[in-house]
Scaffold this motif. Structure first.
Motif, mmCIF file in Angstrom:
data_model
loop_
_atom_site.group_PDB
_atom_site.id
_atom_site.type_symbol
_atom_site.label_atom_id
_atom_site.label_comp_id
_atom_site.label_asym_id
_atom_site.label_seq_id
_atom_site.Cartn_x
_atom_site.Cartn_y
_atom_site.Cartn_z
ATOM 1 N N ASN A 187 0.538 -1.185 0.019
ATOM 2 C CA ASN A 187 0.050 -0.047 -0.003
ATOM 3 C C ASN A 187 0.829 1.418 0.001
ATOM 4 O OD1 ASN A 187 -2.610 0.947 0.113
ATOM 5 N ND2 ASN A 187 -1.975 2.111 2.284
ATOM 6 N N ARG A 188 2.145 1.144 0.662
ATOM 7 C CA ARG A 188 2.822 2.409 0.788
ATOM 8 C C ARG A 188 4.366 2.026 0.897
ATOM 9 N NH1 ARG A 188 0.185 7.227 0.726
ATOM 10 N NH2 ARG A 188 -1.331 6.335 2.177
ATOM 11 N N GLN A 189 5.034 2.592 -0.020
ATOM 12 C CA GLN A 189 6.405 2.531 0.196
ATOM 13 C C GLN A 189 7.063 3.774 0.533
ATOM 14 O OE1 GLN A 189 6.933 0.957 -4.161
ATOM 15 N NE2 GLN A 189 7.728 -0.847 -3.291
ATOM 16 N N TYR A 209 14.137 2.028 4.529
ATOM 17 C CA TYR A 209 12.436 1.927 4.042
ATOM 18 C C TYR A 209 11.738 1.216 4.914
ATOM 19 C CZ TYR A 209 14.475 -2.629 2.441
ATOM 20 O OH TYR A 209 14.871 -3.974 2.364
ATOM 21 N N ASN A 210 10.359 1.279 4.739
ATOM 22 C CA ASN A 210 9.580 0.672 5.788
ATOM 23 C C ASN A 210 9.481 -0.951 5.355
ATOM 24 O OD1 ASN A 210 8.042 1.661 3.310
ATOM 25 N ND2 ASN A 210 6.224 0.890 4.132
ATOM 26 N N GLY A 211 9.484 -1.707 6.526
ATOM 27 C CA GLY A 211 9.649 -3.175 6.407
ATOM 28 C C GLY A 211 9.511 -3.729 7.760
ATOM 29 N N ALA A 233 -1.617 -6.388 5.645
ATOM 30 C CA ALA A 233 -3.019 -5.835 5.538
ATOM 31 C C ALA A 233 -3.149 -4.546 6.357
ATOM 32 C CB ALA A 233 -3.997 -6.622 6.070
ATOM 33 N N LYS A 234 -3.876 -3.658 5.875
ATOM 34 C CA LYS A 234 -4.191 -2.234 6.790
ATOM 35 C C LYS A 234 -5.270 -2.652 7.597
ATOM 36 C CE LYS A 234 -4.640 2.163 4.858
ATOM 37 N NZ LYS A 234 -3.825 3.068 5.255
ATOM 38 N N LYS A 235 -6.102 -3.427 7.080
ATOM 39 C CA LYS A 235 -7.452 -3.786 8.175
ATOM 40 C C LYS A 235 -7.369 -5.082 7.926
ATOM 41 C CE LYS A 235 -10.074 0.267 7.337
ATOM 42 N NZ LYS A 235 -11.064 1.014 6.521
ATOM 43 N N THR A 264 -2.827 -6.971 11.238
ATOM 44 C CA THR A 264 -2.373 -5.766 10.425
ATOM 45 C C THR A 264 -1.129 -5.441 10.458
ATOM 46 O OG1 THR A 264 -2.765 -3.891 11.643
ATOM 47 C CG2 THR A 264 -4.972 -4.753 10.839
ATOM 48 N N LYS A 265 -0.419 -4.802 9.425
ATOM 49 C CA LYS A 265 0.893 -4.512 9.440
ATOM 50 C C LYS A 265 1.454 -3.450 10.714
ATOM 51 C CE LYS A 265 -0.056 -0.628 6.353
ATOM 52 N NZ LYS A 265 0.349 -0.219 5.052
ATOM 53 N N PHE A 266 0.371 -2.762 10.934
ATOM 54 C CA PHE A 266 0.921 -1.556 11.878
ATOM 55 C C PHE A 266 1.761 -2.098 13.374
ATOM 56 C CE2 PHE A 266 -2.723 -0.014 9.431
ATOM 57 C CZ PHE A 266 -2.117 0.820 8.693
ATOM 58 N N VAL A 299 8.487 -1.421 10.858
ATOM 59 C CA VAL A 299 9.581 -0.557 11.148
ATOM 60 C C VAL A 299 9.498 0.651 10.109
ATOM 61 C CG1 VAL A 299 12.039 0.109 11.743
ATOM 62 C CG2 VAL A 299 10.974 -2.421 12.342
ATOM 63 N N HIS A 300 9.572 1.962 10.481
ATOM 64 C CA HIS A 300 9.313 2.986 9.591
ATOM 65 C C HIS A 300 10.492 3.419 8.663
ATOM 66 C CE1 HIS A 300 5.204 4.887 10.788
ATOM 67 N NE2 HIS A 300 5.387 3.629 10.784
ATOM 68 N N ALA A 301 10.516 3.907 7.501
ATOM 69 C CA ALA A 301 11.684 4.108 6.935
ATOM 70 C C ALA A 301 12.508 4.916 7.565
ATOM 71 C CB ALA A 301 11.401 4.645 5.565
ATOM 72 N N PRO A 309 7.388 12.490 8.613
ATOM 73 C CA PRO A 309 7.533 11.476 9.498
ATOM 74 C C PRO A 309 6.265 11.583 10.657
ATOM 75 C CG PRO A 309 9.437 13.114 9.643
ATOM 76 C CD PRO A 309 8.564 13.512 8.427
ATOM 77 N N CYS A 310 6.015 10.299 11.090
ATOM 78 C CA CYS A 310 4.957 10.456 12.223
ATOM 79 C C CYS A 310 5.423 10.722 13.391
ATOM 80 C CB CYS A 310 4.195 8.841 12.506
ATOM 81 S SG CYS A 310 5.510 7.750 12.993
ATOM 82 N N ASN A 311 4.799 10.875 14.196
ATOM 83 C CA ASN A 311 5.012 11.262 16.064
ATOM 84 C C ASN A 311 6.281 10.294 16.399
ATOM 85 O OD1 ASN A 311 3.147 9.264 16.419
ATOM 86 N ND2 ASN A 311 2.573 10.206 18.180
ATOM 87 N N GLU A 336 3.419 15.167 2.682
ATOM 88 C CA GLU A 336 2.875 14.883 3.950
ATOM 89 C C GLU A 336 1.381 14.482 3.815
ATOM 90 O OE1 GLU A 336 2.653 18.360 6.329
ATOM 91 O OE2 GLU A 336 1.994 17.161 8.086
ATOM 92 N N LYS A 337 1.350 13.242 4.447
ATOM 93 C CA LYS A 337 0.165 12.343 4.181
ATOM 94 C C LYS A 337 -1.090 13.179 4.950
ATOM 95 C CE LYS A 337 -1.026 7.628 5.923
ATOM 96 N NZ LYS A 337 -0.541 6.611 6.697
ATOM 97 N N LYS A 338 -2.245 13.057 4.040
ATOM 98 C CA LYS A 338 -3.326 13.905 4.520
ATOM 99 C C LYS A 338 -4.527 13.024 4.907
ATOM 100 C CE LYS A 338 -1.945 18.190 4.283
ATOM 101 N NZ LYS A 338 -1.133 18.860 5.200
HETATM 102 N N1 LIG Z 1 6.800 8.758 7.306
HETATM 103 C C1 LIG Z 1 6.311 7.545 7.248
HETATM 104 C C2 LIG Z 1 4.984 7.104 7.058
HETATM 105 C C3 LIG Z 1 4.349 5.814 6.829
HETATM 106 N N2 LIG Z 1 5.503 4.903 6.859
HETATM 107 C C4 LIG Z 1 5.227 3.382 6.625
HETATM 108 C C5 LIG Z 1 4.335 2.767 7.573
HETATM 109 C C6 LIG Z 1 3.608 1.712 6.722
HETATM 110 O O1 LIG Z 1 4.369 0.646 6.200
HETATM 111 C C7 LIG Z 1 3.102 2.843 5.729
HETATM 112 C C8 LIG Z 1 1.839 3.389 5.924
HETATM 113 O O2 LIG Z 1 1.024 2.380 5.682
HETATM 114 P P1 LIG Z 1 -0.635 3.198 5.216
HETATM 115 O O3 LIG Z 1 -1.275 3.595 6.458
HETATM 116 O O4 LIG Z 1 -0.214 4.417 4.395
HETATM 117 O O5 LIG Z 1 -1.052 2.031 4.549
HETATM 118 O O6 LIG Z 1 4.264 3.633 5.520
HETATM 119 C C9 LIG Z 1 7.014 5.237 6.778
HETATM 120 O O7 LIG Z 1 7.773 4.612 7.108
HETATM 121 N N3 LIG Z 1 7.271 6.617 7.255
#
Ligand SMILES: Nc1ccn([C@H]2C[C@H](O)[C@@H](COP(=O)(O)O)O2)c(=O)n1
Ligand SMILES: [Zn+2]
Length: 154
Positions: free
Chosen positions: A15-17, A34-36, A49-51, A60-62, A66-68, A92-94, A113-115
């Motif tokens: 879903n998101r790289q 990278y996210n993995g 999966a997201k849901k 789900t993946k959350f 590990v964020h990028a 970046p997230c919080n 920026e993700k909205k």
């Molecule tokens: N700054 C960020 C934001 C998101 N990510 C990663 C974490 C997940 O693998 C994906 C977000 O998933 P989504 O909710 O868009 O399906 O992106 C990151 O690494 N860095």
């Protein structure tokens, strides 16, 4: 930023790289990520999966990914030093903001920026933390729309 984009290509998230590249004050690349899923945690055994149909967050993946930004910071061998910049394809997230601050990064340069409404507070908190900690934040202004890479002998 191009290296961050190239790194994002390696993510298996369907879903998101997202990609990130940490550079020194002098512009030397210190770490790429990278996210993995964490090392040793198989993509075949954890969900992307997201849901989940059952509503179980563990499906789900959350909780696992590990964020990028974290991978880029952890992938460096260098001790933290002033003036490091983090290029990241997504703001970046919080949680990443906390690690960025604690690791001594001085500037974050993001592409987009993700909205998304239900996670808006995450990004508001991130802006708040980065600003309070004095980490510079700016949106990347690309000088070109693409960088074609040709695999051929130089
Ligand atoms: N700054 C960020 C934001 C998101 N990510 C990663 C974490 C997940 O693998 C994906 C977000 O998933 P989504 O909710 O868009 O399906 O992106 C990151 O690494 N860095
Ligand atoms: Zn994050």
């Amino acid at each position: 930023m191009a290296i961050a984009f190239l790194s994002a290509e390696r993510s298996k998230d369907p879903n998101r790289q997202v990609g990130a590249c940490l550079v020194s004050q002098e512009g030397i690349i210190l770490g790429i990520g990278y996210n993995g899923f964490p090392r040793g945690c198989s993509d075949d055994k954890l969900p992307w999966a997201k849901k989940s149909a059952s509503g179980d967050p563990l499906e789900t993946k959350f909780p696992y990914v590990v964020h990028a930004e974290v991978n880029a910071i952890l992938n460096t061998n260098h001790a933290s030093a002033a003036g490091q910049k983090l290029y990241v394809t997504m703001f970046p997230c919080n949680e990443c903001a906390k690690i960025i601050i604690q690791s001594g990064v001085s500037e974050v340069i993001y592409f987009v920026e993700k909205k998304i409404d239900n996670s808006a507070h995450v990004y508001v908190a991130s802006h708040k933390l980065l600003s309070m900690a004095g980490v510079k934040v700016r949106k990347h202004q690309p000088q070109m729309a693409q960088i074609p890479i040709k695999f051929q002998e130089p």
